[in-house]
Design an enzyme around this catalytic site. Structure first.
Site, mmCIF file in Angstrom:
data_model
loop_
_atom_site.group_PDB
_atom_site.id
_atom_site.type_symbol
_atom_site.label_atom_id
_atom_site.label_comp_id
_atom_site.label_asym_id
_atom_site.label_seq_id
_atom_site.Cartn_x
_atom_site.Cartn_y
_atom_site.Cartn_z
ATOM 1 N N SER A 86 0.858 -1.183 0.000
ATOM 2 C CA SER A 86 0.000 0.000 0.000
ATOM 3 C C SER A 86 0.889 1.225 0.000
ATOM 4 C CB SER A 86 -0.886 0.016 1.251
ATOM 5 O OG SER A 86 -1.459 1.303 1.426
ATOM 6 N N TYR A 94 -3.240 0.030 10.414
ATOM 7 C CA TYR A 94 -3.209 -0.423 9.023
ATOM 8 C C TYR A 94 -1.866 -0.089 8.368
ATOM 9 C CZ TYR A 94 -4.185 -0.309 3.991
ATOM 10 O OH TYR A 94 -4.132 -0.488 2.637
#
Ligand code: ZN
Length: 716
Positions: free
Chosen positions: A592, A605
């Site tokens: 990500s 996250y």
């Protein structure tokens, strides 16, 4: 293994009982499926097609692609306007069960008969093939097959030529000629083995001329050819002959157990043994192309490998050319007690290649094509079953099915005499036939990922499914692993329609569950033979300020994004490292932007994503000596088609940015990117594809950002 949703193979589906209570597995006895009302409206060519499809779609009649049919029909010559006789005959390639009208070659019958002036003897067989295109009627582009003279030289309106197991069993037995007399009296003739071609056509014609009233001819080592005056009567004649042969063989099979009876007990954990064995065999099969495996422990396979006569018959090799072109001349057999012995397996594969090379050297002609791949296609293990390897899954499955046909043939042949394999030199001459070689040379180059097996976690989601589709589009086989069993099965079913059912499997797999992860990789091993590509993609996303981040939320992110990537990589490792000799393997993590760039209100996250990124670098270092490359694709803001963005994450991110969850959010991310563009699952898939294949063979430990440009995420 109840987590397996859709193996879509015959593995475990048909376990044999032991000991067999009813003796040998009988031959199927076909019955006519002709429907007069369906046939009533059909034109003569359509009637030929109808008959062909009926024959070819009935697996008791013919094996895949086997056989051909013809009709001599009256047509108007487009040039002269005259009525001429045209041979419609199944053309080269394809399968009579699924063919359409364009699968037939059409040739002027009179021109075909006139070809004999160019024929002086058997040495002219290959030359005669070259004349066939000169006889083409109506510019039909379908090439005529080498079997065409069998049809053109017989003076009958409708001719069928098929290779059902029950017929080949007679054709490949020392007792076959006698059985043919016993079953049909003199109505069906017998010709000794002769390779298909013009000479066989001449022999057939002469036999029929010398034996008026004969209704068909058995072709030793091969099949049967028969004829009639109408499409329907020809079809029913073919069905009747097969049924006669099957019934006769079944009466003989009832008298004694098949293959000398069972001597080996089938293992209870056959599928697990296959999953363990197949990747190791695959790793030993070095050569120009990677292999895909197919496992079966169906009743026929077990009856054979567990029998007293197994080794003797396996060593004899297959008989019908249709069979051995798919299976190689003989299978490799393994001792089930030594499967854990790596040196033993390596020795057996090496011995097989040596034996194949010796066969090539013994039989080669001055103009023979170069030796082809020497690895075994069929591997048989008593107690376990049959494993086949080929460069793609469909070919591997078909090779297994053809060996299943060969087993049926051997069972029937041994019931009435001794099974006779095809003469070695004859087999070689067919395998290395120059015309066959020319056909191989004309085949398009395989797609770049043919022979590779990928497992994609989160395979039902947007990025996962797009990645799977990208890999399959270039020839890979894919296991879709996903926590959501229903959705992943839906996705699999869709891909099966798009790419074919052979190349895709689905498995329920929560990447935080060690046992499910192990099962997913065992499925890849058993269904395809191993693994070349792991795409670790299963993910979640959460958003919360640090003070509201619970331990549960923290753990959830780390369980899926860090530990999940660890567990899948660890389970993949033994499969991946076994392929070093074939050019190595690839792991791609879906990371990500937030694994590189800090994120507001998403510390759990983003830091878990950073952990995964660093895990990739560590594994790149550790994997390099084994030929395993590990790279990362960092997407950002893939909103369309993403399941992560379906739920709370969308609301949370919209809330964090103070905008609505719909168009505004998409526009926000678009405008935030340097290139002002949407990022789609297909864009991520393209980057994964690059890192999965040989085009990135010199790259490991890298990251590719696919985020439409984000300066914070620039790697350095
Ligand atoms: Zn044939």
């Amino acid at each position: 293994m109840d987590t397996i949703i859709a193996p879509a193979s015959d593995a475990n589906s048909n376990p044999a009982n032991f000991p067999a209570s009813s003796g040998a597995i009988p031959f199927a006895v076909p019955t006519s499926r002709w429907d007069d009302s369906a046939a009533a409206q059909l034109s003569p060519p359509e009637l030929l097609l109808y008959r062909s499809n009926l024959l070819g779609s009935d697996l008791t009649v013919t094996n895949f692609g086997g056989g051909n049919t013809s009709a001599k029909l009256e047509e108007v010559d487009p040039l002269t306007g005259e009525t001429v006789e045209v041979l419609w005959v199944k053309g080269s390639g394809g399968d009579i069960g699924s063919m359409k009208l364009d699968g037939f070659a059409t040739l002027y019958q009179q021109k075909l008969l006139g070809l004999e002036r160019h024929y002086a003897g058997p040495e002219d067989d290959d030359k005669m093939v070259g004349y066939l295109p000169h006889c083409t009627f109506n510019l039909n582009g379908r090439a005529a097959s080498i079997d065409t003279p069998l049809h053109s030289l017989l003076p009958f309106a409708h001719v069928d030529h098929v290779h059902p197991d029950a017929i080949i069993a007679l054709a490949a037995s020392s007792g076959g000629e006698e059985a043919t007399k016993a079953i049909w009296g003199g109505k069906i003739g017998w010709l000794p083995w002769k390779r298909p071609g013009y000479t066989l056509g001449v022999q057939l014609r002469d036999f029929v001329a010398a034996n008026p009233g004969v209704e068909g001819v058995m072709l030793a080592g091969h099949g049967i050819i028969c004829w009639a005056d109408s499409a329907k009567s020809c079809y029913e004649h073919t069905i009747d002959l097969i049924a006669d042969a099957a019934a006769y063989l079944n009466s003989k099979l009832a008298e004694k157990p098949a293959f000398g009876g069972a001597v080996t007990h089938p293992a209870d954990d056959r599928a697990a043994i296959a999953a363990d064995l197949m990747p190791r065999l695959r790793g030993l099969m070095t050569g120009a192309r990677r292999k895909v495996g197919h496992f079966s422990d169906d009743a026929e396979a077990l009856e054979f490998v567990n029998s007293a006569d197994f080794q003797r018959l396996a060593d004899l090799g297959t008989s019908c050319p249709d069979h051995f072109l798919r299976t190689k001349i003989a299978p490799l057999t393994l001792d089930p007690a030594r499967l854990q012995d790596g040196a033993y397996l390596a020795g057996k594969i090496a011995d097989y290649r040596d034996l194949y090379a010796a066969y090539y050297d013994r039989c080669k002609r001055p103009n023979s094509p170069a030796m082809r791949d020497a690895n075994p296609v069929v591997v048989l293990v008593p107690g376990v079953g049959r494993i086949t390897f080929a460069t793609d899954k469909t070919t591997a499955r078909l090779a297994g099915e053809f060996y299943g046909n060969a087993i049926n043939v051997m069972r029937g042949a041994e019931a009435i005499g001794d099974y006779i394999a095809l003469d070695e030199q004859e087999a070689f001459d067919i395998e290395y036939w120059l015309l066959e070689e020319a056909k191989l040379q004309r085949m398009p180059a395989p797609k770049p990922l043919v022979g590779r097996v990928a497992l994609v976690t989160g395979g039902a989601g947007g990025i996962g499914a797009a990645t799977a589709a990208r890999l399959m589009a270039d020839g890979a086989c894919v296991v879709l692993a996903d926590r959501d069993g229903n959705v992943v099965e839906e996705v699999r079913a869709g891909f099966a329609k798009q790419f074919g059912k052979d190349v895709v499997r689905a498995v329920t797999c929560d990447v935080t569950d060690e046992a499910q992860v192990a099962d997913a990789f065992a499925l890849a091993a058993r269904e395809f033979g191993g693994l070349d590509i792991l795409v670790a993609n299963a993910g979640i996303a959460s958003s919360a300020p640090i003070e509201e981040t619970t331990v549960e939320l923290w753990d959830r992110n780390y369980d899926v994004l860090a530990q999940g990537y660890f567990l899948t990589s660890r389970a993949a490792w033994p499969l991946l490292k076994g392929m070093k000799e074939q050019g190595g393997t690839s792991v791609v993590f879906i990371g990500s932007k937030n694994g590189v760039a800090a994120a507001t209100n998403a510390s759990a996250y983003a830091s878990a994503k950073a952990a995964a990124n660093h895990l990739a670098r560590c594994l790149a270092l550790e994997g390099a000596p084994h030929g395993i490359r590990v790279n990362v694709v960092n997407p950002d803001a893939v909103i369309k088609g993403s399941r992560i963005w379906d739920g709370d994450w969308r609301k949370e991110r919209a809330g964090a940015h103070g905008i609505d969850t719909g168009k505004e959010l998409e526009e926000h991310y678009r405008q935030r990117s340097m290139l002002k563009r949407d990022v789609l699952p297909a864009d991520i898939a393209e980057a994964v594809y690059f890192l999965a294949g040989d085009q990135s063979a010199k790259s490991t430990g890298n990251m590719i950002n696919v985020d439409a440009g984000n300066a914070q995420a620039f790697t350095r």
